[in-house]
Design a protein around this motif. Structure first.
Motif, PDB file in Angstrom:
ATOM      1  N   PHE A 116       0.832  -1.067   0.029  1.00  0.00           N
ATOM      2  CA  PHE A 116      -0.085   0.021  -0.006  1.00  0.00           C
ATOM      3  C   PHE A 116       1.005   1.395   0.105  1.00  0.00           C
ATOM      4  CE2 PHE A 116      -2.235  -3.482   2.119  1.00  0.00           C
ATOM      5  CZ  PHE A 116      -3.521  -3.478   1.315  1.00  0.00           C
ATOM      6  N   TYR A 117       1.955   1.237   0.869  1.00  0.00           N
ATOM      7  CA  TYR A 117       2.908   2.385   0.790  1.00  0.00           C
ATOM      8  C   TYR A 117       3.491   2.653  -0.564  1.00  0.00           C
ATOM      9  CZ  TYR A 117       7.068   4.699   2.281  1.00  0.00           C
ATOM     10  OH  TYR A 117       8.231   5.615   2.384  1.00  0.00           O
ATOM     11  N   PHE A 118       3.942   1.486  -1.169  1.00  0.00           N
ATOM     12  CA  PHE A 118       4.424   1.307  -2.554  1.00  0.00           C
ATOM     13  C   PHE A 118       3.525   2.138  -3.700  1.00  0.00           C
ATOM     14  CE2 PHE A 118       5.346  -0.534  -6.644  1.00  0.00           C
ATOM     15  CZ  PHE A 118       6.612  -0.064  -6.817  1.00  0.00           C
ATOM     16  N   LEU A 119       2.390   1.541  -3.545  1.00  0.00           N
ATOM     17  CA  LEU A 119       1.303   2.332  -4.523  1.00  0.00           C
ATOM     18  C   LEU A 119       1.130   3.815  -4.280  1.00  0.00           C
ATOM     19  CD1 LEU A 119      -1.579  -0.536  -4.432  1.00  0.00           C
ATOM     20  CD2 LEU A 119       0.041   0.234  -6.384  1.00  0.00           C
ATOM     21  N   PHE A 120       1.107   4.158  -2.932  1.00  0.00           N
ATOM     22  CA  PHE A 120       0.836   5.451  -2.721  1.00  0.00           C
ATOM     23  C   PHE A 120       2.227   6.316  -3.295  1.00  0.00           C
ATOM     24  CE2 PHE A 120       1.709   9.259   0.069  1.00  0.00           C
ATOM     25  CZ  PHE A 120       0.583   9.992  -0.428  1.00  0.00           C
ATOM     26  N   SER A 121       3.304   5.635  -3.242  1.00  0.00           N
ATOM     27  CA  SER A 121       4.556   6.421  -3.347  1.00  0.00           C
ATOM     28  C   SER A 121       4.398   6.621  -4.928  1.00  0.00           C
ATOM     29  CB  SER A 121       5.711   5.472  -3.115  1.00  0.00           C
ATOM     30  OG  SER A 121       5.794   5.192  -1.819  1.00  0.00           O
ATOM     31  N   ILE A 122       4.037   5.646  -5.682  1.00  0.00           N
ATOM     32  CA  ILE A 122       4.025   5.950  -7.300  1.00  0.00           C
ATOM     33  C   ILE A 122       3.061   7.225  -7.581  1.00  0.00           C
ATOM     34  CG2 ILE A 122       2.712   4.980  -9.300  1.00  0.00           C
ATOM     35  CD1 ILE A 122       3.443   2.173  -8.292  1.00  0.00           C
ATOM     36  N   PHE A 123       2.044   7.266  -6.755  1.00  0.00           N
ATOM     37  CA  PHE A 123       1.197   8.603  -7.212  1.00  0.00           C
ATOM     38  C   PHE A 123       1.904   9.797  -6.558  1.00  0.00           C
ATOM     39  CE2 PHE A 123      -1.957   5.162  -7.761  1.00  0.00           C
ATOM     40  CZ  PHE A 123      -2.549   5.551  -8.626  1.00  0.00           C
ATOM     41  N   TYR A 124       2.609   9.521  -5.498  1.00  0.00           N
ATOM     42  CA  TYR A 124       3.391  10.911  -5.197  1.00  0.00           C
ATOM     43  C   TYR A 124       4.309  11.534  -5.961  1.00  0.00           C
ATOM     44  CZ  TYR A 124       7.218  13.285  -2.582  1.00  0.00           C
ATOM     45  OH  TYR A 124       8.030  14.341  -2.394  1.00  0.00           O
ATOM     46  N   LEU A 125       5.177  10.232  -6.542  1.00  0.00           N
ATOM     47  CA  LEU A 125       5.987  10.720  -7.704  1.00  0.00           C
ATOM     48  C   LEU A 125       5.172  11.289  -8.778  1.00  0.00           C
ATOM     49  CD1 LEU A 125       8.449   7.447  -7.433  1.00  0.00           C
ATOM     50  CD2 LEU A 125       8.779   9.972  -6.788  1.00  0.00           C
ATOM     51  N   TRP A 126       4.061  10.583  -9.172  1.00  0.00           N
ATOM     52  CA  TRP A 126       3.268  11.352 -10.340  1.00  0.00           C
ATOM     53  C   TRP A 126       2.825  12.629 -10.011  1.00  0.00           C
ATOM     54  CZ3 TRP A 126       1.831  11.974 -14.957  1.00  0.00           C
ATOM     55  CH2 TRP A 126       0.644  12.754 -15.095  1.00  0.00           C
ATOM     56  N   GLY A 127       2.540  13.062  -8.888  1.00  0.00           N
ATOM     57  CA  GLY A 127       2.338  14.349  -8.255  1.00  0.00           C
ATOM     58  C   GLY A 127       3.337  15.346  -8.821  1.00  0.00           C
ATOM     59  N   VAL A 128       4.657  14.614  -8.355  1.00  0.00           N
ATOM     60  CA  VAL A 128       5.917  15.694  -8.546  1.00  0.00           C
ATOM     61  C   VAL A 128       6.003  15.911 -10.108  1.00  0.00           C
ATOM     62  CG1 VAL A 128       8.335  15.816  -8.341  1.00  0.00           C
ATOM     63  CG2 VAL A 128       6.920  15.046  -6.460  1.00  0.00           C
ATOM     64  N   PHE A 412      -4.111   6.592  -0.894  1.00  0.00           N
ATOM     65  CA  PHE A 412      -3.785   7.027   0.288  1.00  0.00           C
ATOM     66  C   PHE A 412      -4.744   6.633   1.387  1.00  0.00           C
ATOM     67  CE2 PHE A 412      -3.471  10.821   3.208  1.00  0.00           C
ATOM     68  CZ  PHE A 412      -2.036  10.425   3.867  1.00  0.00           C
ATOM     69  N   LEU A 413      -6.148   6.936   1.358  1.00  0.00           N
ATOM     70  CA  LEU A 413      -7.033   6.362   2.276  1.00  0.00           C
ATOM     71  C   LEU A 413      -7.007   4.830   2.543  1.00  0.00           C
ATOM     72  CD1 LEU A 413     -10.051   8.942   1.172  1.00  0.00           C
ATOM     73  CD2 LEU A 413      -8.382   8.948   3.126  1.00  0.00           C
ATOM     74  N   ILE A 414      -6.799   4.058   1.540  1.00  0.00           N
ATOM     75  CA  ILE A 414      -6.768   2.710   1.747  1.00  0.00           C
ATOM     76  C   ILE A 414      -5.646   2.263   2.272  1.00  0.00           C
ATOM     77  CG2 ILE A 414      -6.089   0.480   0.518  1.00  0.00           C
ATOM     78  CD1 ILE A 414      -7.679   1.667  -1.781  1.00  0.00           C
ATOM     79  N   PHE A 415      -4.376   3.047   2.299  1.00  0.00           N
ATOM     80  CA  PHE A 415      -3.102   2.743   3.151  1.00  0.00           C
ATOM     81  C   PHE A 415      -3.316   3.054   4.462  1.00  0.00           C
ATOM     82  CE2 PHE A 415       1.103   4.881   4.489  1.00  0.00           C
ATOM     83  CZ  PHE A 415       1.557   3.382   4.900  1.00  0.00           C
ATOM     84  N   ILE A 416      -4.074   4.214   4.994  1.00  0.00           N
ATOM     85  CA  ILE A 416      -4.599   4.517   6.223  1.00  0.00           C
ATOM     86  C   ILE A 416      -5.472   3.595   6.995  1.00  0.00           C
ATOM     87  CG2 ILE A 416      -5.642   6.309   7.607  1.00  0.00           C
ATOM     88  CD1 ILE A 416      -4.636   8.610   5.570  1.00  0.00           C
ATOM     89  N   GLY A 417      -6.333   3.038   6.016  1.00  0.00           N
ATOM     90  CA  GLY A 417      -7.525   2.183   6.450  1.00  0.00           C
ATOM     91  C   GLY A 417      -6.842   0.989   6.838  1.00  0.00           C
ATOM     92  N   LYS A 418      -5.712   0.417   6.035  1.00  0.00           N
ATOM     93  CA  LYS A 418      -4.903  -0.699   6.201  1.00  0.00           C
ATOM     94  C   LYS A 418      -4.159  -0.513   7.688  1.00  0.00           C
ATOM     95  CE  LYS A 418      -2.906  -4.668   5.865  1.00  0.00           C
ATOM     96  NZ  LYS A 418      -3.511  -6.024   5.982  1.00  0.00           N
TER      97      LYS A 418
END
Length: 493
Positions: A116-128, A412-418
């Protein structure tokens, strides 16, 4: 709550007070600020190199009290290098050296949270990347995205912090919450009574070092420190432990004191976001006790009465301080009513921002417009009072949606939910029995997570080191307890 006035707690509290006073002295004499910054950085380097967990303890203490991280800073031209940035960098550096020497093992890669952390990191890098693709300001991309880098601390913390370290973290948090209460009240008293020779310096120190905001409301002064989010979180941790002590019939003065110390900053902050998070989480907390733990209405009534008593004593302390010479005449009920009015400037400004923010989101709703995206709107905030362009928004979840899209926000919300689900498993699989202190602590951390999530609706914390740090703490503690103890064994002496 025997933690209060135990030697480790007192040592942590005295150290926190010392560094806060040193920070104020550094404001008065800038040379002291620079010298202290360099000395603390070098000392922290040696301490962290000696034992990485000690460095993490210091880093967490700074997080709990440091608000924006500029308790000490080193000015280099127009740039201020914050103490938080140095502590973060040194912890990561020492940990990387440990990885090279095979002292640490990248345990987080094998955890149930990593995907879940890794998936969110992908979207973080996409945001940059999206920020550059859509030609957002490079400076704003950096300032918008850099706070998320705090998530990298999950790797060293996950490798180093074990269950035996939880007691020290709890004592550090307790000391920090105690100091936040003392500091908030001292600032409130000084400004409300306009004590000469110090008010101006205290105000400038608070603003220049990014510690908070001091705002005049009639003759009343609102003392808002960003770190007070840990007072809100701490209240529910202390409340959960208080419930454990109540069931064990071992409620003491110190358990009551812990609740009192966490409530005072929440009231004096006059933060509607904190109040919203508090009320919603308290309702959820009572529902849990009633539905899952079969608490009687009488038991719930006792707990509610204690909370009410804590609030009345807190209001009493505030009222009494206003009556001390020189006496201040303030209608607290009227101030609270005004604070809740929709026409109040800060609330009005938030609402004026909302339609422009929603329009910007709808331009790129799926994957977002990237970090550094700005909007312009007319603000009625007296500090601005005009058209204002910004990349940082009070609507926390909408801010994330704007930058990394609905898909990124969902991940991100799924990560927090986990993270929440892992803590919930511990709570759900062992009853709140008399000997079960550990479950009450986990329940408090989960309640704090709910309060943090609710506060983020109107005050951004989950995209700030203050909120990210708490997510890392919860993630690590839940993992350690479930891994080392197992769900069926929740006993902790």
């Amino acid at each position: 709550m025997r933690v209060f006035f135990q030697k480790p707690y007192l040592i942590f509290l005295l150290l926190i007070v010392f560094f806060e006073l040193l920070s104020f002295l550094g404001y008065l004499v800038p040379l002291i600020n620079r010298f202290a910054f360099l000395l603390i950085s070098l000392s922290f380097l040696f301490l962290t190199f000696w034992k990485l967990e000690y460095g993490i303890f210091v880093l967490l203490a700074e997080l709990f009290i440091g608000s924006k991280g500029y308790l000490f800073y080193l000015p280099i031209g127009p740039i201020k290098i914050s103490l938080r940035m140095i502590l973060f960098s040194l912890v990561m550096l020492i940990w990387l050296i440990g990885i090279i020497r095979k002292k640490y093992k990248l345990n987080f890669l094998h955890s149930k949270f990593f995907k879940f952390y890794f998936l969110f990191s992908i979207f973080y890098l996409w945001g940059v990347l999206a920020g550059f693709l859509y030609r957002n300001s490079k400076d704003l991309i950096f300032f918008d995205a850099n706070a998320w880098l705090y998530f990298l601390l999950v790797f060293p913390i996950f490798d180093v912090i074990k269950k035996e370290h939880l007691d020290k973290i709890f004592k550090i948090l307790s000391a920090a919450i105690s100091w936040l209460a003392i500091k908030t009240f001292i600032l409130f008293f000084i400004f409300t009574h306009q004590i000469p020779f110090i008010t101006i310096d205290l105000y400038r120190w608070t603003r220049r070092h990014g510690l908070g905001e001091i705002t005049q409301l009639d003759s009343f002064y609102r003392i808002f420190l960003q770190s007070q989010i840990y007072s809100l979180i701490g209240f529910f941790i202390f409340l959960s432990i208080f419930v454990f002590l109540l069931k064990k019939k071992k409620v003491s003065f110190f358990s009551f004191l812990s609740l009192f110390l966490s409530v005072v900053p929440i009231l004096i902050s006059f933060s509607r976001s904190f109040w919203l998070g508090f009320v919603f989480t308290l309702i959820i907390f009572f529902l849990f006790l009633k539905i899952k733990e079969n608490f009687s209405c009488f038991d719930l009534g006792k707990i509610f009465f204690i909370i009410l008593l804590v609030f009345l004593l807190s209001f009493g302390l505030i009222w009494l301080s206003l009556r001390l010479p020189p006496k201040i005449r303030i209608d607290l009920a009227s101030l609270v009513e005004k604070r809740m009015e929709i026409e109040e400037p800060a609330t009005s400004s938030r609402l004026l921002q909302l339609p422009h923010l929603l329009d910007a989101i709808l331009e790129k709703p799926i994957f977002g417009a990237g970090f550094g995206k700005t909007i312009s709107y007319f603000s009625t905030d007296p500090r601005i009072l005009g058209y204002y362009t910004t990349y940082a928004f009070e609507w926390g979840y909408l801010d994330i949606w704007l930058k990394i899209g609905f898909v990124g926000l969902s991940v991100f919300l799924i990560f927090i939910g986990k993270i929440f689900k892992e803590g919930w498993k511990i709570v759900e699989n062992c009853k709140l029995k008399i000997e079960n202190f550990q479950k009450s602590l986990i329940l408090g951390l989960l309640s704090g997570l709910v309060a943090l999530g609710m506060t983020h609706f109107t005050s951004p914390y989950l995209n700030h080191p203050l909120g990210i740090g708490y997510l890392i703490i919860c993630l690590t503690i839940f993992n350690q307890i479930s891994y080392e103890s197992g769900y069926s064994n929740c006993h902790l002496e």
